[in-house]
Design a protein around this motif. Structure first.
Motif, PDB file in Angstrom:
ATOM      1  N   LEU A  13      -4.116  -1.982  29.542  1.00 39.53           N
ATOM      2  CA  LEU A  13      -2.916  -1.194  29.825  1.00 39.53           C
ATOM      3  C   LEU A  13      -3.204  -0.119  30.863  1.00 39.53           C
ATOM      4  O   LEU A  13      -2.364   0.174  31.713  1.00 39.53           O
ATOM      5  CB  LEU A  13      -2.365  -0.584  28.535  1.00 39.53           C
ATOM      6  N   HIS A  14      -4.382   0.460  30.842  1.00 37.47           N
ATOM      7  CA  HIS A  14      -4.752   1.482  31.831  1.00 37.47           C
ATOM      8  C   HIS A  14      -4.658   0.904  33.247  1.00 37.47           C
ATOM      9  O   HIS A  14      -4.124   1.554  34.152  1.00 37.47           O
ATOM     10  CB  HIS A  14      -6.168   2.015  31.556  1.00 37.47           C
ATOM     11  N   SER A  15      -5.157  -0.298  33.450  1.00 33.63           N
ATOM     12  CA  SER A  15      -5.098  -0.935  34.773  1.00 33.63           C
ATOM     13  C   SER A  15      -3.664  -1.228  35.183  1.00 33.63           C
ATOM     14  O   SER A  15      -3.279  -1.028  36.339  1.00 33.63           O
ATOM     15  CB  SER A  15      -5.899  -2.237  34.765  1.00 33.63           C
ATOM     16  N   THR A  20       1.392  -0.368  38.360  1.00 34.99           N
ATOM     17  CA  THR A  20       2.849  -0.464  38.272  1.00 34.99           C
ATOM     18  C   THR A  20       3.591   0.401  39.294  1.00 34.99           C
ATOM     19  O   THR A  20       4.578  -0.069  39.879  1.00 34.99           O
ATOM     20  CB  THR A  20       3.327  -0.186  36.839  1.00 34.99           C
ATOM     21  N   PRO A  21       3.188   1.643  39.576  1.00 29.63           N
ATOM     22  CA  PRO A  21       3.907   2.409  40.612  1.00 29.63           C
ATOM     23  C   PRO A  21       3.873   1.713  41.979  1.00 29.63           C
ATOM     24  O   PRO A  21       4.869   1.720  42.712  1.00 29.63           O
ATOM     25  CB  PRO A  21       3.171   3.749  40.659  1.00 29.63           C
ATOM     26  N   ALA A  41       4.055 -10.690  39.893  1.00 26.84           N
ATOM     27  CA  ALA A  41       3.150  -9.712  39.268  1.00 26.84           C
ATOM     28  C   ALA A  41       3.869  -8.959  38.160  1.00 26.84           C
ATOM     29  O   ALA A  41       3.323  -8.775  37.063  1.00 26.84           O
ATOM     30  CB  ALA A  41       2.617  -8.737  40.326  1.00 26.84           C
ATOM     31  N   LEU A  42       5.098  -8.550  38.421  1.00 26.02           N
ATOM     32  CA  LEU A  42       5.861  -7.841  37.388  1.00 26.02           C
ATOM     33  C   LEU A  42       6.205  -8.747  36.213  1.00 26.02           C
ATOM     34  O   LEU A  42       6.277  -8.284  35.074  1.00 26.02           O
ATOM     35  CB  LEU A  42       7.121  -7.229  37.998  1.00 26.02           C
ATOM     36  N   ALA A  56       7.098  -0.659  33.091  1.00 29.85           N
ATOM     37  CA  ALA A  56       7.730  -1.193  34.301  1.00 29.85           C
ATOM     38  C   ALA A  56       9.214  -0.862  34.364  1.00 29.85           C
ATOM     39  O   ALA A  56       9.715  -0.386  35.386  1.00 29.85           O
ATOM     40  CB  ALA A  56       7.531  -2.707  34.366  1.00 29.85           C
ATOM     41  N   ALA A  57       9.915  -1.121  33.266  1.00 30.38           N
ATOM     42  CA  ALA A  57      11.379  -1.042  33.295  1.00 30.38           C
ATOM     43  C   ALA A  57      11.898   0.383  33.200  1.00 30.38           C
ATOM     44  O   ALA A  57      12.802   0.770  33.942  1.00 30.38           O
ATOM     45  CB  ALA A  57      11.966  -1.872  32.162  1.00 30.38           C
TER      46      ALA A  57
END
Length: 159
Positions: A13-15, A20-21, A41-42, A56-57
């Protein structure tokens, strides 16, 4: 980034939080290859728990740009990963699901349901199901559902 997010097991999750930004910003570039890879990717990022979907959302606002792809683009190589990502988001928290509904997913799905591509029809049906069944949303009475039910008995919808 698409290849990194696709890994099994999923990246930590850290990666994902770090990537994500950037993915969110890449959705604003008007290059079909960049958009396609970013959408895929998303889709990999959002194919997981609510924490990844909300990242993401909700936190990075990818729903609006993904909806723009569905509304404005006709090429399935862009529409398919955008729709897949939105479908994944619809499986998330109530806030994530509502963000997709509020962005108008049910208004663009009738075109996808009528697609000649079986995978697109499947994704559209999945989106309708997730929009109306996951959380007590305002979607159950949307006109898109009438189209879905009128088309669902046709033989081509099951191919």
């Amino acid at each position: 980034l698409s290849n990194l997010m696709r890994g099994k097991p999923q990246p930590a999750l850290h990666s994902v939080t770090l990537a994500t930004p950037t993915l969110s910003k890449l959705l604003l570039i008007q290059d079909d290859e960049v958009l396609m890879d970013t959408c895929w990717a998303l889709s990999y990022v959002t194919d997981g728990g609510d924490d990844r979907i909300d990242l993401a959302a909700v936190q990075h606002g990818v729903v609006g740009p993904l909806m723009a792809i569905l509304r404005d683009r006709t090429d399935n190589k862009l529409r398919t990963p955008a729709l897949r990502t939105l479908c994944n988001i619809l499986t998330g928290s109530a806030a994530a699901t509502q963000a997709v509904i509020d962005a108008g997913i049910l208004d663009v799905l009738p075109e996808s349901i009528k697609s000649t591509k079986a995978q697109t029809r499947k994704e559209a049906c999945w989106a309708i199901s997730n929009s109306t069944c996951n959380h007590r949303t305002q979607a159950p009475h949307h006109p898109c559902l009438l189209l879905f039910f009128s088309l669902s008995h046709r033989p081509w919808i099951h191919s």
